[in-house]
Structure formats: C-alpha cells, structure tokens
Motif scaffolding. Structure first.
Motif, PDB file in Angstrom:
ATOM      1  N   ASP A 237       0.862  -1.040  -0.116  1.00 57.00           N
ATOM      2  CA  ASP A 237       0.093   0.145   0.003  1.00 57.00           C
ATOM      3  C   ASP A 237       1.120   1.253   0.003  1.00 57.00           C
ATOM      4  O   ASP A 237       2.247   1.048   0.594  1.00 57.00           O
ATOM      5  N   ASP A 238       0.372   2.435  -0.507  1.00 58.52           N
ATOM      6  CA  ASP A 238       1.195   3.797  -0.504  1.00 58.52           C
ATOM      7  C   ASP A 238       0.196   4.774  -0.241  1.00 58.52           C
ATOM      8  O   ASP A 238      -0.621   4.881  -1.049  1.00 58.52           O
ATOM      9  N   ALA A 239       0.271   5.300   0.824  1.00 57.20           N
ATOM     10  CA  ALA A 239      -0.570   6.482   1.281  1.00 57.20           C
ATOM     11  C   ALA A 239      -0.337   7.243   2.168  1.00 57.20           C
ATOM     12  O   ALA A 239       0.616   7.108   3.135  1.00 57.20           O
ATOM     13  N   MET A 240      -0.539   8.610   2.170  1.00 52.61           N
ATOM     14  CA  MET A 240      -0.592   9.495   3.376  1.00 52.61           C
ATOM     15  C   MET A 240      -1.707   9.713   4.042  1.00 52.61           C
ATOM     16  O   MET A 240      -2.706   9.833   3.362  1.00 52.61           O
ATOM     17  N   VAL A 278      -1.538  18.984  -4.935  1.00 57.21           N
ATOM     18  CA  VAL A 278      -1.079  17.486  -5.088  1.00 57.21           C
ATOM     19  C   VAL A 278      -1.699  16.425  -4.655  1.00 57.21           C
ATOM     20  O   VAL A 278      -1.768  15.157  -5.120  1.00 57.21           O
ATOM     21  N   ALA A 279      -2.504  16.567  -3.440  1.00 62.67           N
ATOM     22  CA  ALA A 279      -3.115  15.549  -2.654  1.00 62.67           C
ATOM     23  C   ALA A 279      -4.457  15.153  -3.302  1.00 62.67           C
ATOM     24  O   ALA A 279      -5.233  15.998  -3.501  1.00 62.67           O
ATOM     25  N   LYS A 280      -4.727  13.912  -3.299  1.00 59.22           N
ATOM     26  CA  LYS A 280      -6.036  13.156  -3.881  1.00 59.22           C
ATOM     27  C   LYS A 280      -6.674  12.331  -2.525  1.00 59.22           C
ATOM     28  O   LYS A 280      -5.580  11.414  -2.328  1.00 59.22           O
ATOM     29  N   LEU A 281      -7.820  12.507  -2.259  1.00 59.45           N
ATOM     30  CA  LEU A 281      -8.209  11.640  -1.181  1.00 59.45           C
ATOM     31  C   LEU A 281      -8.723  10.420  -1.878  1.00 59.45           C
ATOM     32  O   LEU A 281      -9.719  10.243  -2.859  1.00 59.45           O
ATOM     33  N   ARG A 282      -7.881   9.114  -1.602  1.00 61.22           N
ATOM     34  CA  ARG A 282      -8.290   7.768  -2.334  1.00 61.22           C
ATOM     35  C   ARG A 282      -9.690   7.281  -1.529  1.00 61.22           C
ATOM     36  O   ARG A 282     -10.245   6.721  -2.192  1.00 61.22           O
ATOM     37  N   ASP A 283      -9.485   7.273  -0.431  1.00 61.11           N
ATOM     38  CA  ASP A 283     -10.597   6.613   0.525  1.00 61.11           C
ATOM     39  C   ASP A 283     -10.480   6.787   1.831  1.00 61.11           C
ATOM     40  O   ASP A 283      -9.619   7.641   2.336  1.00 61.11           O
ATOM     41  N   ILE A 284     -11.658   6.541   2.620  1.00 57.97           N
ATOM     42  CA  ILE A 284     -11.675   6.827   4.133  1.00 57.97           C
ATOM     43  C   ILE A 284     -11.923   5.556   4.754  1.00 57.97           C
ATOM     44  O   ILE A 284     -13.095   4.701   4.387  1.00 57.97           O
ATOM     45  N   ASP A 285     -10.987   4.888   5.785  1.00 54.83           N
ATOM     46  CA  ASP A 285     -11.236   3.707   6.575  1.00 54.83           C
ATOM     47  C   ASP A 285     -11.874   3.968   7.784  1.00 54.83           C
ATOM     48  O   ASP A 285     -11.457   4.744   8.774  1.00 54.83           O
ATOM     49  N   PRO A 286     -13.464   3.529   7.973  1.00 50.24           N
ATOM     50  CA  PRO A 286     -13.960   4.078   9.541  1.00 50.24           C
ATOM     51  C   PRO A 286     -13.733   2.710  10.276  1.00 50.24           C
ATOM     52  O   PRO A 286     -13.596   1.690  10.182  1.00 50.24           O
ATOM     53  N   PHE A 297      -8.056   8.756   6.876  1.00 44.88           N
ATOM     54  CA  PHE A 297      -8.163   9.637   5.487  1.00 44.88           C
ATOM     55  C   PHE A 297      -6.956   9.041   4.824  1.00 44.88           C
ATOM     56  O   PHE A 297      -5.491   9.416   5.286  1.00 44.88           O
ATOM     57  N   ASN A 298      -7.020   8.371   3.652  1.00 42.16           N
ATOM     58  CA  ASN A 298      -5.681   7.941   2.898  1.00 42.16           C
ATOM     59  C   ASN A 298      -5.537   8.775   1.588  1.00 42.16           C
ATOM     60  O   ASN A 298      -6.674   8.768   0.589  1.00 42.16           O
ATOM     61  N   TYR A 299      -4.553   9.389   1.547  1.00 43.62           N
ATOM     62  CA  TYR A 299      -4.281  10.378   0.194  1.00 43.62           C
ATOM     63  C   TYR A 299      -3.108   9.808  -0.560  1.00 43.62           C
ATOM     64  O   TYR A 299      -2.240   9.022  -0.089  1.00 43.62           O
ATOM     65  N   THR A 300      -3.186  10.054  -1.904  1.00 44.19           N
ATOM     66  CA  THR A 300      -2.101   9.900  -2.531  1.00 44.19           C
ATOM     67  C   THR A 300      -1.606  11.084  -3.001  1.00 44.19           C
ATOM     68  O   THR A 300      -1.998  12.110  -3.153  1.00 44.19           O
TER      69      THR A 300
END
Length: 325
Positions: A237-240, A278-286, A297-300
C-alpha cells in the motif's frame, strides 16, 4: 468564473507583510500556486475602503509598474515563487488588525478574488532577524548573506558548511533559511540481496551514524539474510494518512455518522483536495469503538489524477508516466 478555492488563493498573501512604509502602506503576495499573467488589478481594499488605483504601484523583481497601467496590452508576469510587492499611497495605519480584499484578472483563470486579515504591529527594528531574500531565498547571494550573518553573530568561522555539491534551488519546500550542510559519517553495510518486484540484485546500504557497532550489527544481519536467499519485498500500500477521531453521545450516533461519511464521500473529497494542489483523497477507512468513530483518510500524493500519461499536470506541475507505476 473563479475555479481556484479561496483557501488556496489566500496562500498567495504573505502573512505579516502589512506595514507602514515611505510610500504609505505596503504588503506583498507570493505565488505559491502556478505561473499566472496579471492583466488587470481590479481592486484593493484595506479596512473595507477601496484604494484608488492611481495610488497603487507594484514591484516584482526589478520591475516597477503603476496599477492603473496594467492591461491586456501591458501585462505583469507573476511566476511561481516570485514575490509581488504592493504599495498604496495612503495615510499610515494605526497599530491593529485590518481586513484586506484583493481582486485581479489573469489570462489563465480570469478574475481571482480573495480576502485576508493582517495587522500593523509595533516597530520591531531592535529585533535581530535572519537575512532572507523575498525574491529568491535560495540564490547564491542570499545564502552567502546568511553565512556571513551566522559567522558574525556567533563570532565563528564557517569552514565546512558552505561546501556542497547540489543546486540549493532543489530544496524549495524542504528547508527555509538554507545556509549550508552538515557532514555526517557514513558507513557501508551489505551488500544485501534484494528480490523485489522492481529492484533485483545486490545493493550496498549506506548508513549515516555516529553510534558505535550499529553498522557492524546491520552488516551481520544482512549476512544472515543473504545466506537465507535474500529479502523478498513488495509494496502492499502507498498512502499519506490523517486519522481524526469523532466522539458522539452513543454508539448508534457514531454508526450513523460513518454511514453519512460513506454517502457523502465525493463532497468530502472535493473539500479535502481543495487544500492541496497534489493530494488526492483515495478513500476513508472507518473504525467504530463504542461512541468513538475513528476515520483514516488515505491520500495519494505521488501521483496526480489530473495528469495524462507522460504529460505535465496543469494544476500541480507533476510530470509522470503512469504506465510505469
């Protein structure tokens, strides 16, 4: 139609730049977004009072121009990272806070309009400040000025930090007031056998440290790994990430909130991405725990969804070939 969010536009204003000057009152803008060409200064308001354009002048680099002279025929280039000083020939302002309203027209985005708040502070000429260059703080001249300042202030001769082998311009966004580099001892461990999806082969591992036995310990571990066939590695996985927690009256309210998050993801992503180029919200894990709702909040940030294969994104400037990622 303005397509740049207010939150990003407000970043153009240099905080604490409002000051009384010989010309009257001055403040400055710094382009932190994208190269633009100004075709008109529509209005400037300070403390809700519009200033006559005949009383406004602007400086950018070595260029000095009257606001009233700016037009589609006589434009002002405002490149990324450059500072634009605005001088208003009005009476000096008393100490206090003031709303500032700015509207300009550009070739690229049409009308841009934003408002900020700044203050006139008491005179602080007695405060020692580290030198900086508002136009290019990574230039050789700016760096040399800081080196001389540090040497004189500390009464110390700087023998080593001024020697480096890279272009300081590469450090924009990574360090402020760049003055030099520090030398750190580097020891080598390995080689380490890597069996990766991209990296294949033996690699020497440099370790910067002054902790005794550290390099030797790593080297022994790598020997064991190599005798076991090397290291097999994969990126899973790869996320900020950012992970706030929300507290409710009971577990049911927390559950309903998470459901609302799922139903409104598109709107949340739109608002979240408005704060970064530059940040794009990929998904949100609750994650639910009693009356607590934890959201991850997982950003690319490496990849730009607006860029096409091998092309430069007009929003963030990234140039990547996504076929290789």
């Amino acid at each position: 139609m303005q397509i740049i969010p207010q939150m990003l536009l407000r970043q153009l204003y240099n905080r604490s730049s409002l000051a009384n000057s010989e010309q009257g009152v001055s403040f400055s803008l710094k382009n932190r977004l994208k190269d633009v060409t100004i075709t008109e200064l529509i209005s400037v308001k300070i403390n809700d009072k519009e200033i006559n354009r005949q009383w406004i002048t602007m400086d950018i680099g070595d260029r000095h121009i009257a606001a009233a002279d700016i037009s589609s025929a006589q434009t002002v280039a405002f490149p990324l990272t450059k500072v634009l000083a605005v001088h208003c020939k009005i009476e000096p302002l008393p100490t206090g806070k003031y709303p500032i309203d700015i509207a300009v027209r550009t070739q690229e985005f049409g009308k841009l309009h934003f408002a900020v708040e700044d203050s006139i502070s008491e005179t602080t000429d007695h405060i020692v400040r580290i030198p900086r260059n508002n136009n290019d703080d990574y230039s050789a001249e700016a760096i040399k000025t800081r080196q001389q300042f540090a040497a004189e202030f500390s009464n110390t001769k700087l023998e080593h930090i001024s020697h480096y082998s890279f272009d300081p311009a590469l450090l924009r966004g990574n360090i402020e007031h760049f003055t030099g580099v520090a030398q750190i001892p580097i020891g080598l461990a390995g080689p380490l056998r890597i069996n990766g999806e991209h990296a294949q082969g033996d690699f020497i591992i440099p370790l910067a440290t002054t902790e005794g036995t550290l390099v030797a310990s790593y080297n022994r571990g790598m020997k064991v790994l190599n005798l076991s066939g090397g290291v097999t590695c994969s990126v899973v996985d790869d996320a900020m990430q950012r992970a706030p927690v929300f507290v409710f009256d009971d577990a049911r309210a927390a559950r309903d909130f998470v459901q609302w998050i799922k139903e409104n993801f598109s709107k949340i992503a739109e608002e979240a991405e408005a704060t970064s180029s530059v940040a794009k919200l990929r998904d949100i894990d609750p994650y639910l725990s009693n009356k607590f709702a934890f959201l991850r909040f997982n950003y690319t940030t490496r990849r730009c969804s607006r860029a096409k294969y091998g092309r430069t994104c007009h929003f963030c400037g990234l140039q990547l070939d996504f076929r290789r990622l």
